[in-house]
Scaffold this motif. Sequence first.
Motif, PDB file in Angstrom:
ATOM      1  N   HIS A  66       8.520  -9.359  -2.554  1.00  0.00           N
ATOM      2  CA  HIS A  66       8.996  -8.934  -1.331  1.00  0.00           C
ATOM      3  C   HIS A  66       7.970  -8.431  -0.338  1.00  0.00           C
ATOM      4  O   HIS A  66       6.916  -8.209  -0.706  1.00  0.00           O
ATOM      5  CB  HIS A  66      10.043  -7.697  -1.630  1.00  0.00           C
ATOM      6  CG  HIS A  66       9.296  -6.460  -2.178  1.00  0.00           C
ATOM      7  ND1 HIS A  66       9.458  -6.069  -3.353  1.00  0.00           N
ATOM      8  CD2 HIS A  66       8.930  -5.427  -1.386  1.00  0.00           C
ATOM      9  CE1 HIS A  66       9.073  -4.938  -3.384  1.00  0.00           C
ATOM     10  NE2 HIS A  66       8.736  -4.406  -2.418  1.00  0.00           N
ATOM     11  N   ASP A  68       6.238  -5.875   2.281  1.00  0.00           N
ATOM     12  CA  ASP A  68       6.072  -4.389   2.480  1.00  0.00           C
ATOM     13  C   ASP A  68       5.612  -4.440   3.999  1.00  0.00           C
ATOM     14  O   ASP A  68       4.430  -4.922   4.184  1.00  0.00           O
ATOM     15  CB  ASP A  68       5.025  -3.903   1.466  1.00  0.00           C
ATOM     16  CG  ASP A  68       5.603  -3.688   0.230  1.00  0.00           C
ATOM     17  OD1 ASP A  68       6.745  -3.386   0.085  1.00  0.00           O
ATOM     18  OD2 ASP A  68       4.595  -3.679  -0.693  1.00  0.00           O
ATOM     19  N   ARG A  76       7.647   5.240  10.773  1.00  0.00           N
ATOM     20  CA  ARG A  76       8.388   4.510   9.596  1.00  0.00           C
ATOM     21  C   ARG A  76       9.958   4.779   9.799  1.00  0.00           C
ATOM     22  O   ARG A  76      10.592   3.748   9.535  1.00  0.00           O
ATOM     23  CB  ARG A  76       8.119   5.191   8.307  1.00  0.00           C
ATOM     24  CG  ARG A  76       8.783   4.709   7.074  1.00  0.00           C
ATOM     25  CD  ARG A  76       8.712   5.536   5.949  1.00  0.00           C
ATOM     26  NE  ARG A  76       9.331   7.023   6.377  1.00  0.00           N
ATOM     27  CZ  ARG A  76       8.852   8.095   5.720  1.00  0.00           C
ATOM     28  NH1 ARG A  76       8.019   7.925   4.584  1.00  0.00           N
ATOM     29  NH2 ARG A  76       9.033   9.117   6.090  1.00  0.00           N
ATOM     30  N   GLU A  92      17.467   1.504  -1.006  1.00  0.00           N
ATOM     31  CA  GLU A  92      16.682   2.792  -1.694  1.00  0.00           C
ATOM     32  C   GLU A  92      15.819   3.318  -0.691  1.00  0.00           C
ATOM     33  O   GLU A  92      15.156   2.837  -0.024  1.00  0.00           O
ATOM     34  CB  GLU A  92      16.058   2.262  -2.901  1.00  0.00           C
ATOM     35  CG  GLU A  92      16.794   1.459  -3.862  1.00  0.00           C
ATOM     36  CD  GLU A  92      15.711   0.865  -4.923  1.00  0.00           C
ATOM     37  OE1 GLU A  92      16.267   0.717  -6.151  1.00  0.00           O
ATOM     38  OE2 GLU A  92      14.562   0.748  -4.842  1.00  0.00           O
ATOM     39  N   ASP A  93      15.976   4.742  -0.814  1.00  0.00           N
ATOM     40  CA  ASP A  93      15.255   5.618   0.039  1.00  0.00           C
ATOM     41  C   ASP A  93      14.301   6.439  -0.807  1.00  0.00           C
ATOM     42  O   ASP A  93      14.787   7.369  -1.569  1.00  0.00           O
ATOM     43  CB  ASP A  93      16.196   6.606   0.747  1.00  0.00           C
ATOM     44  CG  ASP A  93      15.549   7.259   2.183  1.00  0.00           C
ATOM     45  OD1 ASP A  93      14.309   7.460   1.894  1.00  0.00           O
ATOM     46  OD2 ASP A  93      16.207   7.730   3.034  1.00  0.00           O
ATOM     47  N   HIS A  94      12.971   6.228  -0.528  1.00  0.00           N
ATOM     48  CA  HIS A  94      12.009   6.739  -1.440  1.00  0.00           C
ATOM     49  C   HIS A  94      11.164   7.777  -0.522  1.00  0.00           C
ATOM     50  O   HIS A  94      10.067   8.180  -0.740  1.00  0.00           O
ATOM     51  CB  HIS A  94      11.224   5.641  -1.806  1.00  0.00           C
ATOM     52  CG  HIS A  94      11.788   4.959  -2.821  1.00  0.00           C
ATOM     53  ND1 HIS A  94      12.025   4.965  -4.151  1.00  0.00           N
ATOM     54  CD2 HIS A  94      12.352   3.464  -2.771  1.00  0.00           C
ATOM     55  CE1 HIS A  94      12.494   4.246  -4.838  1.00  0.00           C
ATOM     56  NE2 HIS A  94      12.808   3.270  -3.933  1.00  0.00           N
ATOM     57  N   TRP A 102       8.401   5.544   1.095  1.00  0.00           N
ATOM     58  CA  TRP A 102       8.911   4.247   1.757  1.00  0.00           C
ATOM     59  C   TRP A 102      10.397   3.931   1.673  1.00  0.00           C
ATOM     60  O   TRP A 102      11.006   4.989   1.113  1.00  0.00           O
ATOM     61  CB  TRP A 102       8.413   3.145   1.245  1.00  0.00           C
ATOM     62  CG  TRP A 102       8.430   2.756  -0.114  1.00  0.00           C
ATOM     63  CD1 TRP A 102       9.678   1.820  -0.461  1.00  0.00           C
ATOM     64  CD2 TRP A 102       8.139   3.473  -1.290  1.00  0.00           C
ATOM     65  NE1 TRP A 102       9.745   1.982  -2.001  1.00  0.00           N
ATOM     66  CE2 TRP A 102       8.959   2.771  -2.371  1.00  0.00           C
ATOM     67  CE3 TRP A 102       7.172   4.449  -1.766  1.00  0.00           C
ATOM     68  CZ2 TRP A 102       8.613   3.298  -3.716  1.00  0.00           C
ATOM     69  CZ3 TRP A 102       6.996   4.784  -3.046  1.00  0.00           C
ATOM     70  CH2 TRP A 102       7.746   4.078  -4.002  1.00  0.00           C
ATOM     71  N   THR A 104      13.517   1.092   1.219  1.00  0.00           N
ATOM     72  CA  THR A 104      13.619  -0.333   0.740  1.00  0.00           C
ATOM     73  C   THR A 104      14.947  -0.832   1.334  1.00  0.00           C
ATOM     74  O   THR A 104      15.997  -0.059   1.146  1.00  0.00           O
ATOM     75  CB  THR A 104      13.839  -0.606  -0.735  1.00  0.00           C
ATOM     76  OG1 THR A 104      12.742  -0.101  -1.464  1.00  0.00           O
ATOM     77  CG2 THR A 104      13.901  -1.987  -1.138  1.00  0.00           C
ATOM     78  N   GLU A 112      15.245  -8.078  -0.657  1.00  0.00           N
ATOM     79  CA  GLU A 112      14.785  -6.763  -0.591  1.00  0.00           C
ATOM     80  C   GLU A 112      13.344  -6.780   0.185  1.00  0.00           C
ATOM     81  O   GLU A 112      12.615  -7.519   0.254  1.00  0.00           O
ATOM     82  CB  GLU A 112      14.376  -5.905  -1.983  1.00  0.00           C
ATOM     83  CG  GLU A 112      15.655  -5.958  -2.558  1.00  0.00           C
ATOM     84  CD  GLU A 112      15.817  -6.947  -3.756  1.00  0.00           C
ATOM     85  OE1 GLU A 112      15.026  -8.002  -3.718  1.00  0.00           O
ATOM     86  OE2 GLU A 112      16.927  -6.907  -4.354  1.00  0.00           O
ATOM     87  N   CYS A 114      10.469  -3.491   2.200  1.00  0.00           N
ATOM     88  CA  CYS A 114      10.068  -2.152   2.344  1.00  0.00           C
ATOM     89  C   CYS A 114       9.509  -1.781   3.852  1.00  0.00           C
ATOM     90  O   CYS A 114       8.762  -2.712   4.271  1.00  0.00           O
ATOM     91  CB  CYS A 114       9.198  -1.741   1.127  1.00  0.00           C
ATOM     92  SG  CYS A 114       9.936  -1.948  -0.204  1.00  0.00           S
ATOM     93  N   GLU A 116       6.896   1.051   5.209  1.00  0.00           N
ATOM     94  CA  GLU A 116       6.205   2.248   4.847  1.00  0.00           C
ATOM     95  C   GLU A 116       5.732   2.882   6.068  1.00  0.00           C
ATOM     96  O   GLU A 116       6.115   2.741   7.158  1.00  0.00           O
ATOM     97  CB  GLU A 116       4.952   1.465   4.176  1.00  0.00           C
ATOM     98  CG  GLU A 116       5.283   0.814   2.854  1.00  0.00           C
ATOM     99  CD  GLU A 116       3.773   0.007   2.479  1.00  0.00           C
ATOM    100  OE1 GLU A 116       2.841   0.112   3.104  1.00  0.00           O
ATOM    101  OE2 GLU A 116       4.069  -0.474   1.378  1.00  0.00           O
TER     102      GLU A 116
END
Length: 124
Positions: A66, A68, A76, A92-94, A102, A104, A112, A114, A116
Motif C-alpha cells: 500500500h 504511505d 497529517r 484505522e486510526d493510529h 498515522w 489508514t 488501504e 496511510c 503520515e
Amino acid sequence: MILRHVTVDCADPYELAKFWSAVTGWPVSDDDAPGDSEVLVEAPPSVPGMLFIQVPEGKTVKNRIHFDWMPTERTRDEEVERVIALGAKLYEDHRTAEGLGWVTLLDPEGNEFCVERSTAERGL
C-alpha cells in the motif's frame, strides 16, 4: 532499472484514477477516458505513475502492498480530512495523544493507504 508505474487492479479505472488524481494533484492522462480498461495518473518526473487496470474480480483481502503518503502542504490531520472529503473512508486510526502516528484510509474501491505526519510535523 526504473520503476515506471505502480499498478492497481480495480473495477472502474477511470473513476479510481480521478480520485487519486484529486488526492495527489497529478493529472489523469489526456489519452484516457471513462470506460477505458487502463487509465494512467501521470506523476512528476522521476516518480512512478499510477496505472489503474480493470479486473473482473473485486478486492477480497487486505492489500499486500500500500501507499504511505506524507503531506507537503498540510498537516497529517488536515490531509486526512481533505482526503476523506474526496471520498476516502477511515479504516484505522493510529494517532497518539502525543501527536505521533498515522491514519489508514480506504480509497473508493477499498484499497488501504496511510497518511503520515508531514515533514514540518516531524521537525525536518
